[in-house]
Design a protein around this motif. Structure first.
Motif, PDB file in Angstrom:
ATOM      1  N   GLN A 268       0.686  -1.273  -0.181  1.00 35.75           N
ATOM      2  CA  GLN A 268      -0.011   0.032   0.036  1.00 35.75           C
ATOM      3  C   GLN A 268       0.944   1.252   0.080  1.00 35.75           C
ATOM      4  N   GLU A 269       1.869   1.214   0.840  1.00 31.96           N
ATOM      5  CA  GLU A 269       2.812   2.484   1.087  1.00 31.96           C
ATOM      6  C   GLU A 269       3.334   2.612  -0.644  1.00 31.96           C
ATOM      7  N   TRP A 270       3.755   1.629  -1.266  1.00 37.37           N
ATOM      8  CA  TRP A 270       4.272   1.713  -2.670  1.00 37.37           C
ATOM      9  C   TRP A 270       3.166   2.214  -3.729  1.00 37.37           C
ATOM     10  N   ARG A 271       2.102   1.781  -3.629  1.00 40.17           N
ATOM     11  CA  ARG A 271       0.722   2.076  -4.531  1.00 40.17           C
ATOM     12  C   ARG A 271       0.511   3.322  -4.324  1.00 40.17           C
ATOM     13  N   HIS A 272       0.475   4.005  -3.074  1.00 41.26           N
ATOM     14  CA  HIS A 272      -0.040   5.421  -2.948  1.00 41.26           C
ATOM     15  C   HIS A 272       0.982   6.327  -2.474  1.00 41.26           C
ATOM     16  N   ALA A 273       2.093   6.214  -2.945  1.00 44.66           N
ATOM     17  CA  ALA A 273       3.370   7.114  -2.560  1.00 44.66           C
ATOM     18  C   ALA A 273       3.062   8.409  -2.976  1.00 44.66           C
ATOM     19  N   ASP A 274       2.519   8.526  -4.346  1.00 42.03           N
ATOM     20  CA  ASP A 274       2.359   9.910  -4.888  1.00 42.03           C
ATOM     21  C   ASP A 274       1.169  10.751  -4.082  1.00 42.03           C
ATOM     22  N   ALA A 275       0.233   9.776  -3.835  1.00 47.23           N
ATOM     23  CA  ALA A 275      -0.857  10.660  -3.288  1.00 47.23           C
ATOM     24  C   ALA A 275      -0.699  10.969  -1.642  1.00 47.23           C
ATOM     25  N   TRP A 276       0.321  10.207  -1.155  1.00 45.20           N
ATOM     26  CA  TRP A 276       0.459  10.508   0.313  1.00 45.20           C
ATOM     27  C   TRP A 276       1.679  11.182   0.627  1.00 45.20           C
TER      28      TRP A 276
ATOM     29  N   ARG B  60       1.184  15.288   1.388  1.00 43.24           N
ATOM     30  CA  ARG B  60       0.464  15.555   2.846  1.00 43.24           C
ATOM     31  C   ARG B  60       0.863  14.772   3.818  1.00 43.24           C
ATOM     32  N   SER B  61       2.207  14.608   3.962  1.00 46.86           N
ATOM     33  CA  SER B  61       2.457  13.662   5.237  1.00 46.86           C
ATOM     34  C   SER B  61       4.190  14.085   5.579  1.00 46.86           C
ATOM     35  N   VAL B  62       4.292  13.279   6.579  1.00 42.47           N
ATOM     36  CA  VAL B  62       6.026  13.398   6.733  1.00 42.47           C
ATOM     37  C   VAL B  62       6.707  12.566   5.957  1.00 42.47           C
ATOM     38  N   TRP B  63       6.360  11.694   5.376  1.00 39.34           N
ATOM     39  CA  TRP B  63       6.633  10.872   4.388  1.00 39.34           C
ATOM     40  C   TRP B  63       8.107  10.231   4.650  1.00 39.34           C
ATOM     41  N   LEU B  64       8.240   9.362   5.549  1.00 38.65           N
ATOM     42  CA  LEU B  64       9.500   8.660   6.078  1.00 38.65           C
ATOM     43  C   LEU B  64      10.462   8.047   4.990  1.00 38.65           C
TER      44      LEU B  64
ATOM     45  N   MET C  26      11.749   0.091  13.444  1.00 39.47           N
ATOM     46  CA  MET C  26      11.020   0.933  12.496  1.00 39.47           C
ATOM     47  C   MET C  26      10.184   2.027  13.194  1.00 39.47           C
ATOM     48  N   ILE C  27      10.099   2.948  12.309  1.00 33.82           N
ATOM     49  CA  ILE C  27       9.509   4.405  12.787  1.00 33.82           C
ATOM     50  C   ILE C  27       8.284   4.298  11.734  1.00 33.82           C
ATOM     51  N   LEU C  28       7.060   4.309  12.359  1.00 35.27           N
ATOM     52  CA  LEU C  28       5.991   4.033  11.512  1.00 35.27           C
ATOM     53  C   LEU C  28       5.154   5.619  11.751  1.00 35.27           C
ATOM     54  N   GLU C  29       4.576   6.155  10.517  1.00 40.70           N
ATOM     55  CA  GLU C  29       3.657   7.293  10.530  1.00 40.70           C
ATOM     56  C   GLU C  29       2.323   7.000  10.556  1.00 40.70           C
ATOM     57  N   LEU C  30       1.420   7.382  11.197  1.00 40.03           N
ATOM     58  CA  LEU C  30      -0.152   7.307  11.270  1.00 40.03           C
ATOM     59  C   LEU C  30      -0.661   8.575  10.819  1.00 40.03           C
TER      60      LEU C  30
END
Length: 303
Positions: free
Chosen positions: A37-45, A48-52, A245-249
């Motif tokens: 999901q992280e790979w699929r939605h990278a451009d959209a997320w 608007r995120s920290v994007w680790l 791991m660091i995870l962004e919610l």
């Protein structure tokens, strides 16, 4: 009548069971689905995120000179432009520079097991006492040499008491006045506390402790070591030592990006051995402290 079982079939069945149990324990299936999901939605997320995933280590496991015991937790002070941590063996509040140098050490009096510290406002912090499951409001200025818990505001939660698997991390939303409290494990939980700390002149006190079981169920990490709230995106960063791991919610509590603390990832020469604290400064740089007294800094490359 006995039926002889083929040893190869028994071995295959045992391996299959072991694979399923390992997958459940390490949350491998959830992590695999998240990676997709992280790979699929990278451009959209990303916008608007920290994007680790964009971060790279710029200080890699630098020893912190002058300390003879390990640090636990980390918070950024935007007024002093420094970092604060705690030690729980000799119980001290420690101030560090942004390049990992020891600046000063403040004695903590009346604490049993300080595990986390969080900046609230100028000269005001909250320290989590893990075994007591207690939050303590403390004040600190440039001349403070010791902090005494006996005269400080305290909030005892006593939620799911489990020995030393209590409060391990703190994060604070300065705009929403929300204090996030991480329970290490068994089970992993993030509580939201509203109404604490309160002003010294408050005539009435109303404290609310909220849970989000749906969000916590999405946390495919094995433990929680530290939290960091990003005020720009409203997202919560979660540090896990055991999952490295660091995870962004996001604001709905859904995992959307991650940063691996394993060797070869994000520029790391070696895996971070035991990550205990996470903080972010005004420029978006990330800081991690790990036992045994190692300091890390992650930044996004200039574009």
């Amino acid at each position: 009548m006995r039926v002889a079982l083929n040893p190869k079939i028994l071995l295959a069945a045992s391996l299959a069971v072991l694979l399923v149990l390992s997958g459940q324990y390490f949350r491998l299936f959830e992590r695999g689905w998240f990676a997709l999901q992280e790979w699929r939605h990278a451009d959209a997320w990303e916008a608007r995120s920290v994007w680790l995933p964009d971060y790279r280590v710029t200080l890699d496991g630098q020893p912190i000179e002058g300390l003879d015991e390990d640090l636990s937790a980390l918070t950024y002070d935007p007024d002093r432009k420094t970092l604060f941590s705690v030690t729980n063996k000799h119980q001290r509040l420690v101030e560090l520079s942004l390049d990992g140098r020891l600046l000063r050490s403040v004695e903590l009096v009346g604490f049993k097991d300080p595990e986390a510290v969080e900046y609230i406002e100028p000269n005001v912090y909250v320290i989590a006492d893990e075994r007591r499951q207690q939050l303590v409001r403390v004040q600190l200025d440039e001349n403070t040499r010791s902090v005494d818990a006996s005269s400080a505001q305290k909030l005892s939660l006593g939620i799911g008491t489990n020995g030393n698997k209590g409060f391990e991390g703190l994060g604070y939303d300065t705009a929403g006045k929300r204090l996030f409290v991480a329970k290490e494990r068994d089970p992993v939980r993030i509580y939201e506390v509203r109404g604490f700390p309160y002003g010294t002149s408050a005539e009435s006190i109303s404290v609310h402790v909220l849970e989000d079981r749906k969000r916590d169920a999405r946390l495919f990490v094995r433990d929680l070591s530290s939290l960091e709230y990003d005020r720009q995106s409203g997202h919560l960063l979660v540090l896990s030592d055991e999952s490295r791991m660091i995870l962004e919610l996001d604001v709905e509590g859904r995992p959307i990006s991650s940063l691996s603390l394993r060797a070869g990832q994000n520029g790391l020469a070696k895996s971070v051995p035991q990550a205990e604290g996470l903080a972010m400064d005004d420029e978006g740089a990330l800081y991690v402290v790990s036992e045994p007294n190692l300091f890390y800094k992650f930044e996004k490359p200039a574009r």
